[in-house]
Motif scaffolding. Sequence first.
Motif, PDB file in Angstrom:
ATOM      1  N   GLY A  11      60.726  -4.470 -76.138  1.00 62.93           N
ATOM      2  CA  GLY A  11      60.093  -5.779 -76.262  1.00 62.93           C
ATOM      3  C   GLY A  11      58.625  -5.765 -75.875  1.00 62.93           C
ATOM      4  N   ARG A  21      65.754  -5.424 -79.371  1.00 63.33           N
ATOM      5  CA  ARG A  21      64.701  -6.223 -78.755  1.00 63.33           C
ATOM      6  C   ARG A  21      64.788  -6.221 -77.234  1.00 63.33           C
ATOM      7  NH1 ARG A  21      64.438 -12.251 -80.790  1.00 63.33           N
ATOM      8  NH2 ARG A  21      66.643 -11.997 -80.302  1.00 63.33           N
ATOM      9  N   THR A  74      52.618  -7.168 -82.056  1.00 67.61           N
ATOM     10  CA  THR A  74      52.480  -8.537 -82.547  1.00 67.61           C
ATOM     11  C   THR A  74      51.057  -9.042 -82.342  1.00 67.61           C
ATOM     12  OG1 THR A  74      54.808  -9.128 -82.251  1.00 67.61           O
ATOM     13  CG2 THR A  74      53.226 -10.929 -82.194  1.00 67.61           C
ATOM     14  N   LEU A  75      50.485  -8.701 -81.199  1.00 67.22           N
ATOM     15  CA  LEU A  75      49.103  -9.118 -80.910  1.00 67.22           C
ATOM     16  C   LEU A  75      48.156  -8.694 -82.021  1.00 67.22           C
ATOM     17  CD1 LEU A  75      46.869 -10.147 -78.911  1.00 67.22           C
ATOM     18  CD2 LEU A  75      46.826  -7.794 -78.019  1.00 67.22           C
ATOM     19  N   LEU A 122      47.947 -10.044 -72.338  1.00 63.79           N
ATOM     20  CA  LEU A 122      49.177 -10.479 -73.007  1.00 63.79           C
ATOM     21  C   LEU A 122      50.405 -10.108 -72.178  1.00 63.79           C
ATOM     22  CD1 LEU A 122      50.653 -11.520 -75.626  1.00 63.79           C
ATOM     23  CD2 LEU A 122      50.716  -9.110 -76.306  1.00 63.79           C
ATOM     24  N   ALA A 123      50.459  -8.850 -71.736  1.00 62.58           N
ATOM     25  CA  ALA A 123      51.619  -8.374 -70.989  1.00 62.58           C
ATOM     26  C   ALA A 123      51.612  -8.855 -69.541  1.00 62.58           C
ATOM     27  CB  ALA A 123      51.659  -6.843 -71.017  1.00 62.58           C
ATOM     28  N   SER A 168      55.471  -6.555 -78.393  1.00 60.07           N
ATOM     29  CA  SER A 168      54.512  -7.638 -78.149  1.00 60.07           C
ATOM     30  C   SER A 168      53.080  -7.173 -78.372  1.00 60.07           C
ATOM     31  CB  SER A 168      54.683  -8.191 -76.731  1.00 60.07           C
ATOM     32  OG  SER A 168      54.301  -7.243 -75.754  1.00 60.07           O
ATOM     33  N   THR A 179      55.972 -11.121 -86.493  1.00 54.72           N
ATOM     34  CA  THR A 179      56.999 -11.681 -85.613  1.00 54.72           C
ATOM     35  C   THR A 179      58.348 -11.637 -86.330  1.00 54.72           C
ATOM     36  OG1 THR A 179      56.883 -13.982 -86.378  1.00 54.72           O
ATOM     37  CG2 THR A 179      55.310 -13.321 -84.666  1.00 54.72           C
TER      38      THR A 179
END
Length: 200
Positions: A86, A80, A93-94, A39-40, A90, A99
């Motif tokens: 941020g 953010r 959020t995964l 993801l990152a 994230s 969100t």
Amino acid sequence: MPDFFAFAPTLTVRDPLADFLGAAEEGVLTYAYTDAVRLAGHSCPTVAGAWLMACRGLAALYPEGLPERGGILVELPGRRDEGVTGVTASVFTLVTGATEDSGFRGLAGRFNRRNLLGFGRGVPGDIRLTRLATGAAVDVVLDLGLVPADPETGALMGACLTGEADEAMQADFRALWQGRVRALLERAADPALVRVASAE
């Protein structure tokens, strides 16, 4: 990917939306640190720390069973665009689906993922997780100071960024950088590294 990524704990959640749409058996989804890295797009102390906070925080928030993806409010103290906020968000959020305003809007009033991620909140830790169904909440704090960077890391990074580093220096930088990540993942169960407390 490096073999030591497997040192990180996995995180299993239940997502009612995935169950409803037939995307996963009974909505059960298992994530690994490699998912956060994909993801990152990289592995670093921030990504590793966020992963460990998610694993420990959600385990504390749901002591009786699987965390409910989509049923958790995630709040961070930073803006953010501030520092690594941020990136940390994230990762959460995964695994939580939370969100600000860009996630799934829901079906007939169910499965909404929007407005579940908040920045600039007055929370005392690095992150607060709240169960929407019960209001139970935990504050999570990561102490990266317990696993400090090698003193040579900064200079080597600078040389790599300016193009002054040869291949050996680049290899040394990568080894030191991921060495710190490895040390963090090896201490995944250390209660001093990730502290979790019930929110007041």
